[in-house]
Design a protein around this motif. Structure first.
Motif, short mmCIF file in Angstrom:
data_model
loop_
_atom_site.label_atom_id
_atom_site.label_comp_id
_atom_site.label_asym_id
_atom_site.label_seq_id
_atom_site.Cartn_x
_atom_site.Cartn_y
_atom_site.Cartn_z
N ALA A 23 0.84 -1.21 0.00
CA ALA A 23 0.00 0.00 0.00
C ALA A 23 0.87 1.26 0.00
O ALA A 23 0.57 2.24 -0.71
CB ALA A 23 -0.93 0.00 1.21
N VAL A 24 1.95 1.23 0.78
CA VAL A 24 2.85 2.40 0.81
C VAL A 24 3.52 2.58 -0.55
O VAL A 24 3.61 3.70 -1.08
CB VAL A 24 3.93 2.23 1.92
N ARG A 26 2.36 1.57 -3.44
CA ARG A 26 1.33 2.02 -4.41
C ARG A 26 1.04 3.52 -4.25
O ARG A 26 1.01 4.25 -5.23
CB ARG A 26 0.05 1.21 -4.22
N GLU A 27 0.85 3.97 -3.01
CA GLU A 27 0.51 5.38 -2.82
C GLU A 27 1.69 6.30 -3.13
O GLU A 27 1.51 7.37 -3.71
CB GLU A 27 0.01 5.63 -1.38
N SER A 28 2.90 5.87 -2.75
CA SER A 28 4.06 6.74 -3.00
C SER A 28 4.34 6.87 -4.50
O SER A 28 4.60 7.96 -4.99
CB SER A 28 5.31 6.17 -2.30
N LEU A 31 1.55 8.99 -5.93
CA LEU A 31 1.72 10.43 -5.66
C LEU A 31 2.77 11.02 -6.60
O LEU A 31 2.59 12.12 -7.13
CB LEU A 31 2.12 10.63 -4.19
N ASP A 34 1.20 11.50 -9.84
CA ASP A 34 0.28 12.66 -9.77
C ASP A 34 1.05 13.96 -9.94
O ASP A 34 0.67 14.85 -10.71
CB ASP A 34 -0.43 12.71 -8.41
N LEU A 38 1.26 16.96 -13.09
CA LEU A 38 0.97 18.37 -12.87
C LEU A 38 2.06 19.28 -13.45
O LEU A 38 1.91 20.49 -13.51
CB LEU A 38 0.79 18.66 -11.38
N GLN A 56 3.24 0.16 -10.33
CA GLN A 56 1.83 -0.12 -9.98
C GLN A 56 1.44 -1.53 -10.42
O GLN A 56 0.73 -2.25 -9.70
CB GLN A 56 0.91 0.90 -10.66
N ASP B 13 3.18 6.45 6.91
CA ASP B 13 3.68 6.65 5.54
C ASP B 13 2.55 6.49 4.51
O ASP B 13 2.45 7.23 3.55
CB ASP B 13 4.79 5.63 5.21
N PHE B 14 1.72 5.50 4.78
CA PHE B 14 0.61 5.22 3.86
C PHE B 14 -0.43 6.33 3.90
O PHE B 14 -0.82 6.90 2.87
CB PHE B 14 -0.01 3.86 4.21
N THR B 17 0.48 9.88 2.62
CA THR B 17 0.59 9.94 1.16
C THR B 17 -0.78 9.87 0.51
O THR B 17 -1.08 10.61 -0.44
CB THR B 17 1.47 8.77 0.65
N LEU B 18 -1.63 8.99 1.03
CA LEU B 18 -3.00 8.89 0.49
C LEU B 18 -3.73 10.22 0.66
O LEU B 18 -4.42 10.69 -0.25
CB LEU B 18 -3.76 7.75 1.19
N GLU B 20 -2.43 13.18 0.78
CA GLU B 20 -1.91 14.15 -0.18
C GLU B 20 -2.52 13.93 -1.57
O GLU B 20 -2.87 14.88 -2.28
CB GLU B 20 -0.37 14.03 -0.25
N ARG B 21 -2.66 12.68 -1.95
CA ARG B 21 -3.25 12.36 -3.27
C ARG B 21 -4.72 12.79 -3.31
O ARG B 21 -5.21 13.25 -4.34
CB ARG B 21 -3.13 10.86 -3.55
N ILE B 24 -4.88 16.57 -3.69
CA ILE B 24 -4.64 16.98 -5.08
C ILE B 24 -5.95 16.94 -5.87
O ILE B 24 -6.16 17.71 -6.79
CB ILE B 24 -3.57 16.06 -5.73
N VAL B 105 -5.18 -0.87 -2.29
CA VAL B 105 -6.31 -0.60 -3.18
C VAL B 105 -5.92 0.51 -4.15
O VAL B 105 -5.19 1.44 -3.78
CB VAL B 105 -7.55 -0.22 -2.33
N ALA B 106 -6.37 0.39 -5.39
CA ALA B 106 -6.09 1.45 -6.38
C ALA B 106 -6.91 2.68 -6.00
O ALA B 106 -8.07 2.54 -5.56
CB ALA B 106 -6.46 0.97 -7.77
N LEU B 107 -6.32 3.84 -6.17
CA LEU B 107 -7.03 5.08 -5.80
C LEU B 107 -8.34 5.20 -6.58
O LEU B 107 -9.36 5.63 -6.04
CB LEU B 107 -6.14 6.30 -6.07
#
Lengths: 213, 128
Positions: A23-24, A26-28, A31, A34, A38, A56, B13-14, B17-18, B20-21, B24, B105-107
């Motif tokens: 999960a970390v 994937r999110e990092s 981000l 993302d 931009l 991913q 950490d998770f 970051t989530l 922040e996304r 956005i 999980v995918a965003l």
């Protein structure tokens, strides 16, 4: 506490943490992608986005392995509790096996594929089904491998089991000969009932009586 | 006005970051790292959606869920955890406004789930 319970609990705990790691990641990576999207003036932006997309994809692969390990941990816990009649969803276990044994298959230049079907409950535990499938894989590897084995849960003559199809290989004949003593060769009528395109020899691995709910 | 989301997870950490996304994407996000703070945050200001991990230090996740639903029984809650099969630990009435998702999980899936719950639809893979 039995050895099985101990292993199941530790596996479950490790998989939980593995999911957090994924999960970390994937999110990092998400981000970073993302932020790159931009900013259009970043050098090699497209290449970086492609690399992040691969990260991913690997996370998704890891998540699939984590799900397979979860199922193993649950099977271990259920075996110890002994509160439920032994059984499993054969379709799910076939999928688990293809996921977890892919590395073993690759060592013999083989691939494992799973054909998704509806749930199929059988009166046999997960470890017994996995052991039977591993025996098939070992026999195919022993005959030289170099084939793809396509697995699908099925019922034949009121008996639940797994259809094993040999596809995409230059060693299909030798592998067929090696599987012949272990499995029942399928020919004729039943082939017409199978949903996927037939490409190679078909076998049936009988496992247990079909369970009806 | 931005949609308010409360994120409760001890995996800093998770969750940072989530958050922040999500920011956005123009959500207003508040982050807490334990169950007690999650309940306090809901008491202070009702969010539109809560995204809740069930295994946090301090107040156990199941008790956190009960206390939050006692405050607002119709508050949409997404249980996002690394433990598979968590819904089996609850009675179905306790999960009336909950959906369960397993990490990672995918965003896009998380956003679909939020939208689906806000629209009152039974969406998502494991909406219970």
């Amino acid at each position: 506490m039995s050895d099985t319970t101990c292993l199941a609990r530790l596996l479950s705990s490790a998989v939980h943490d593995l999911r957090n790691v994924l999960a970390v990641v994937r999110e990092s990576s998400g981000l970073t992608a993302d932020l790159l999207r931009l900013q259009e003036d970043v050098r090699k932006r497209d290449r970086m986005l492609a690399a992040l997309s691969e990260v991913q994809a690997q996370v998704a692969r890891g998540a699939l392995l984590a799900s397979a390990m979860d199922l193993l941990a649950q099977a271990g816990s259920a075996a110890e509790e002994g509160t439920e009649e032994e059984g499993c969803d054969l379709n799910q276990v076939c999928q688990l096996f293809c996921c977890m044994a892919q590395r073993l298959a690759r060592a013999s230049v083989m691939r494992l594929e799973h054909v998704a079907k509806d749930d199929q409950d059988i009166a046999l535990g997960v470890p017994a089904v996995l052991a039977a499938l591993l025996k098939v894989l070992d026999a195919a590897a022993g005959a030289g491998g170099r084939v793809t084995l396509r697995l699908s849960a099925a019922v034949r003559h009121k008996q639940a089991g797994v259809i094993v199809e040999i596809v995409d290989g230059d060693n299909a004949e030798a592998v067929s000969a090696a599987l012949e003593p272990l499995l029942v060769r399928i020919s004729g009528g039943l082939q017409k009932l199978l949903v996927w395109r037939r490409q190679g020899p078909l076998f049936f691995l009988p496992l247990a009586e079909e369970r009806t709910s | 006005m931005a949609l308010q989301i409360l994120l409760a997870d001890d995996e800093k950490d998770f969750v940072d970051t989530l958050a922040e996304r999500l920011r956005i994407r123009d959500f207003s996000v508040r982050v807490v790292y334990n169950g007690l703070d999650a309940v306090a945050a809901v008491k202070e200001s009702r969010p539109a959606v809560v995204i809740l991990d069930l295994f946090m230090p301090g107040l156990p996740g199941d008790e956190t869920l009960r206390q939050i639903t006692a405050l607002y029984h119709d508050l949409p809650i997404i249980l996002l955890t690394g433990q598979a099969g968590v819904e089996e630990s609850f009675a179905s009435e306790e999960l009336a406004n909950c959906a369960c998702l397993t990490k990672p999980v995918a965003l896009s899936q998380l956003l679909e789930q939020i939208e689906s719950m806000l629209q009152g639809k039974a969406g998502g893979d494991r909406h219970v």
